[in-house]
Design an enzyme around this catalytic site. Structure first.
Site, short mmCIF file in Angstrom:
data_model
loop_
_atom_site.label_atom_id
_atom_site.label_comp_id
_atom_site.label_asym_id
_atom_site.label_seq_id
_atom_site.Cartn_x
_atom_site.Cartn_y
_atom_site.Cartn_z
N TYR A 78 0.84 -1.21 0.00
CA TYR A 78 0.00 0.00 0.00
C TYR A 78 0.87 1.25 0.00
O TYR A 78 0.69 2.15 -0.84
CB TYR A 78 -0.93 -0.01 1.21
CG TYR A 78 -1.72 1.26 1.39
CD1 TYR A 78 -2.77 1.58 0.53
CD2 TYR A 78 -1.43 2.15 2.43
CE1 TYR A 78 -3.50 2.74 0.69
CE2 TYR A 78 -2.16 3.31 2.61
CZ TYR A 78 -3.19 3.61 1.73
OH TYR A 78 -3.91 4.77 1.88
N VAL A 123 -9.77 -0.20 14.55
CA VAL A 123 -9.76 -0.62 15.95
C VAL A 123 -10.88 0.07 16.72
O VAL A 123 -11.49 -0.53 17.62
CB VAL A 123 -8.38 -0.33 16.59
CG1 VAL A 123 -8.10 1.16 16.70
CG2 VAL A 123 -8.30 -0.96 17.97
#
Length: 328
Positions: free
Chosen positions: A150, A194
């Protein structure tokens, strides 16, 4: 650049960050037209529910690799915000797709901008280009120590922006986002998801899970601040440069979990599990350059931002909690 009377294209405009940029562009009453170009792989039409009430907002369903459609969409545009991309974990699993979408796709956007005389491109890069921090805060001169696919696509695309500027004079500004969170966030990010996972556990009456000892430190920046940074970049006279978009405030994952418990008003234990694979453990951005040259400074601190996330989360999941998931 004055946005009055301008036609604007937002690739990935139905996504997490892109949809907030669309909203803020439409809040500029003198913008003539905002065109969302999205393949709806990750973006959602629900993210555009408010925007589509404005007749100036149009949607073109298409992919960065559909060159003819992309060119027709960009033709006549004054400004392009380029956000459409595959995200970190997808790039990790499918590196060839990462190359096609993030690198070839970005080349197609740059090429179309040159062909059709776009006055300015705002490119969404990532702090992933820096890799793990050598020093904190990480300013824009920090070494590009990325080690994943990425980040590699973002480094390559940044270099293409520079090359198109040098070869064709294309004006652009690149923005390196820190850890973006906020309303409309989907699962799938390597770090900011998260928050969503913690919220789902809290809905189940369970405490948040932290992997490792929770000392991993990141710079969490709220999505509306990130959208505003994009507009600051478009309006500025700056070109051929890159800027961090963050708060400059370090927050550990342990602190994040504790603050989320506080915001939700619940007293539940934090569970610590062994840490699996992680791409970086320290990332905090220097903010002085963006403040000085773009006039951008993040407004929301983490607690205020988390309150906004919780309010959105609770409203979105009412009346019943579902298991469905909702960038970058």
């Amino acid at each position: 650049m004055d946005l009055k009377g301008k036609r604007v294209v937002v690739t990935g405009g139905a996504g997490f960050i892109g949809s907030h940029i669309v909203d803020q562009l439409l809040a500029e009453e003198e913008v003539a037209e905002v065109v969302v170009f999205d393949n709806f792989c990750r973006g959602k039409r629900d993210n555009l529910a408010g925007a589509l009430k404005d007749p100036r907002c149009k949607v073109v369903e298409g992919d960065l690799l559909y060159q003819d459609l992309l060119e027709r969409t960009i033709q006549g545009a004054d400004v392009v915000f380029h956000l459409a991309a595959l995200w970190l974990l997808h790039c990790y699993e499918y590196p060839r797709s990462a190359f096609k979408v993030n690198i070839e796709g970005t080349f197609n956007v740059l090429d179309a901008c040159v062909r059709h005389g776009v006055k300015k491109l705002v490119y969404s890069s990532s702090a992933s280009v820096y890799g793990n921090a050598v020093s904190l805060p990480m300013n824009e001169d920090h070494p590009l120590n990325n080690r994943n696919f990425y980040g590699a696509t973002k480094v390559a695309s940044e270099q293409m922006c520079r090359a198109f500027n040098d070869r064709y004079g294309l004006d652009y500004v690149g923005l390196r986002y820190m850890n973006v969170y906020g309303a409309r966030q989907a699962y799938g990010g390597a770090y900011t998801e998260v928050i969503m996972k913690m919220l789902e556990r809290l809905d189940q009456g369970l405490g948040p899970v932290v992997y490792g000892d929770g000392s991993q430190t990141y710079d969490f920046v709220y999505v509306t601040d990130v959208a505003r940074a994009n507009l600051c970049a478009a309006k500025s006279d700056v070109s051929d440069d890159f800027f961090n978009v963050g708060t400059g405030v370090p927050t550990s994952i342990k602190q994040l979990a504790e603050m989320l418990l506080k915001v939700k008003g619940v007293d539940l234990p934090i569970t610590y599990n062994p840490q699996g694979r992680t791409f970086v453990t320290r990332r905090v951005g220097g903010t002085e350059k963006a403040r000085r040259l773009l006039g951008f400074e993040a407004k929301l601190d983490l607690e205020a931002g988390l309150r906004g996330v919780v309010q959105w989360w609770d409203a979105a999941r009412r009346p019943a909690v579902s298991s469905g998931s909702g960038h970058a």
